[in-house]
Design a protein around this motif. Structure first.
Motif, PDB file in Angstrom:
ATOM      1  N   SER A   1       0.852  -1.194   0.000  1.00  9.64           N
ATOM      2  CA  SER A   1       0.000   0.000   0.000  1.00  9.64           C
ATOM      3  C   SER A   1       0.884   1.239   0.000  1.00  9.64           C
ATOM      4  CB  SER A   1      -0.875   0.020   1.252  1.00  9.64           C
ATOM      5  OG  SER A   1      -1.475   1.284   1.430  1.00  9.64           O
TER       6      SER A   1
ATOM      7  N   LEU B   1      -6.529   4.758  -7.437  1.00  7.17           N
ATOM      8  CA  LEU B   1      -5.086   4.654  -7.655  1.00  7.17           C
ATOM      9  C   LEU B   1      -4.519   3.446  -6.880  1.00  7.17           C
ATOM     10  CD1 LEU B   1      -4.128   8.455  -7.476  1.00  7.17           C
ATOM     11  CD2 LEU B   1      -4.695   7.113  -9.515  1.00  7.17           C
ATOM     12  N   PRO B   2      -3.425   2.842  -7.276  1.00 11.42           N
ATOM     13  CA  PRO B   2      -2.572   3.294  -8.368  1.00 11.42           C
ATOM     14  C   PRO B   2      -3.191   3.019  -9.734  1.00 11.42           C
ATOM     15  CG  PRO B   2      -1.799   1.168  -7.536  1.00 11.42           C
ATOM     16  CD  PRO B   2      -2.931   1.590  -6.647  1.00 11.42           C
TER      17      PRO B   2
ATOM     18  N   HIS C   1     -13.221  -2.214   0.872  1.00 10.93           N
ATOM     19  CA  HIS C   1     -12.210  -1.210   1.239  1.00 10.93           C
ATOM     20  C   HIS C   1     -13.023  -0.002   1.710  1.00 10.93           C
ATOM     21  CE1 HIS C   1      -8.652   1.076   1.431  1.00 10.93           C
ATOM     22  NE2 HIS C   1      -8.157   0.894   0.214  1.00 10.93           N
TER      23      HIS C   1
ATOM     24  N   ARG D   1      -4.793  -4.405   6.621  1.00 15.35           N
ATOM     25  CA  ARG D   1      -4.983  -4.816   5.215  1.00 15.35           C
ATOM     26  C   ARG D   1      -4.518  -6.267   5.093  1.00 15.35           C
ATOM     27  NH1 ARG D   1      -3.469  -1.565  -0.167  1.00 15.35           N
ATOM     28  NH2 ARG D   1      -5.372  -0.514   0.499  1.00 15.35           N
TER      29      ARG D   1
ATOM     30  N   THR E   1      -3.162   4.159   1.420  1.00 16.81           N
ATOM     31  CA  THR E   1      -3.975   3.857   2.596  1.00 16.81           C
ATOM     32  C   THR E   1      -3.121   3.891   3.874  1.00 16.81           C
ATOM     33  OG1 THR E   1      -5.282   2.440   1.154  1.00 16.81           O
ATOM     34  CG2 THR E   1      -5.684   2.245   3.520  1.00 16.81           C
TER      35      THR E   1
END
Ligand code: CP
Length: 312
Positions: free
Chosen positions: A57, A273-274, A138, A110, A60
């Motif tokens: 990540s 994104l990405p 998410h 995550r 985040t």
């Protein structure tokens, strides 16, 4: 959060947020924006947030950490928990969470497995915030996405949102569908290669909430009266079978200068994104390209969320 018991205020799913709670969160995020530019006394001094990331990540993790630091709290972090925590020795997620819950006041998690955040919440002594669980959800990305739509367009209802790209594996769209379906008058166009179409249950959820849902392969036509184009990348790491035609399939769904010419003047282009080629960089200078502003909103929204979770 919408839970009746007095236990930790976990954030596992977008389903926990109704419009009233969203409004409260977004008003708080507006104030947090002011705090970023004009810092005042710390809101969460002495509080510690743990970030436990079993998948890579940039946005985040760093925006959560920035948010906590800007609130005057502290951060402990394992950015590659799969290799550099005791998971590599065989420790279960549940045991790790029990331990980290003794070191921190909340855990931002995550994990590659769908349902991992709920499993963690079931044993954690402190709030768990889902920062992405496999192909599941998410929710904090969806919160900042919705906040961005509110900031850019000034409303959250009666929108035409065109969702583009990998709608099967992109967990951000699953959470966003959930939040959008709480507001009236929505029209959602789904533009995805056949291999990665939106799961039928998500389409059903939108329709049950009263949204008009259309599946389209003609992106140029779909955007002509769009308010939001929400582009996503193909989640190659989650594909279950090889997809040799992915390149050509996905090219039909790119955001290009030609597409921007068809897009209304007041619309915005967003992306969690990405990006990996699905938005032509030539679009970046267009004022309707909102994706970098969207990423920036991660900090005030996560500040507001941390304050809500830790202070009530
Ligand atoms: N949008 C998002 O989740 O980005 P990261 O994977 O960089 O956190």
């Amino acid at each position: 959060m919408s839970q009746a018991d007095a236990g930790p205020h976990h954030v596992i799913s977008a389903r926990q947020f109704d419009p009233e709670l969203l409004d409260r969160l977004f008003r708080s995020a507006d104030l947090m924006r002011e705090r970023i530019t004009s810092p005042t006394e710390p809101l969460l001094p002495g509080r510690v947030m743990a970030t436990l990331f079993y998948e890579p990540s940039t946005r985040t993790r760093l925006s959560f950490e920035s948010a906590m630091l800007r609130l005057g709290g502290q951060v402990v972090s394992t950015e590659n928990a799969r290799d550099f925590s005791s998971a590599i020795k065989g420790e279960t997620l549940e045991d790790t969470v029990r331990i980290v819950g003794g070191y921190a006041d909340c855990i931002v998690l995550r994990h590659p497995e769908e349902g991992a955040a709920a499993r963690a919440a079931a044993v954690s002594p402190v709030p768990v915030i889902n920062a992405g669980d496999g192909r599941g959800e998410h929710p904090t990305q969806a919160l900042l996405d919705l906040y961005t739509i509110r900031a850019e367009l000034g409303r959250l209802d009666h929108l035409h949102v065109v969702m583009v790209g990998d709608l099967a594996n992109g967990r951000t769209v699953h959470s966003l569908v959930d939040l959008l379906s709480r507001y009236p008058g929505q029209r959602v166009t789904l533009a995805a290669p056949d291999r990665v179409r939106m799961p039928p249950e998500a389409v059903e959820q939108l329709r049950e909430a009263g949204a008009v849902v259309v599946e389209s392969v003609d992106l140029l036509e779909a955007v002509r009266d769009a308010d939001v184009v929400y582009q996503t990348r193909v989640q190659t790491e989650r594909l279950q079978e090889p997809w040799p035609e992915a390149g050509s399939d996905v090219r039909r769904f790119r955001v290009t200068p030609e597409l921007m010419r068809a897009l209304p003047r007041k619309a915005v282009v967003m992306h969690p994104l990405p990006r990996v080629g699905e938005i032509d960089p030539a679009v970046d200078a267009d004022p309707r390209a909102a994706y970098f502003r969207q990423a920036g909103n991660g900090v005030p929204v996560r500040m507001a969320l941390l304050a809500m979770v830790l202070e009530g």
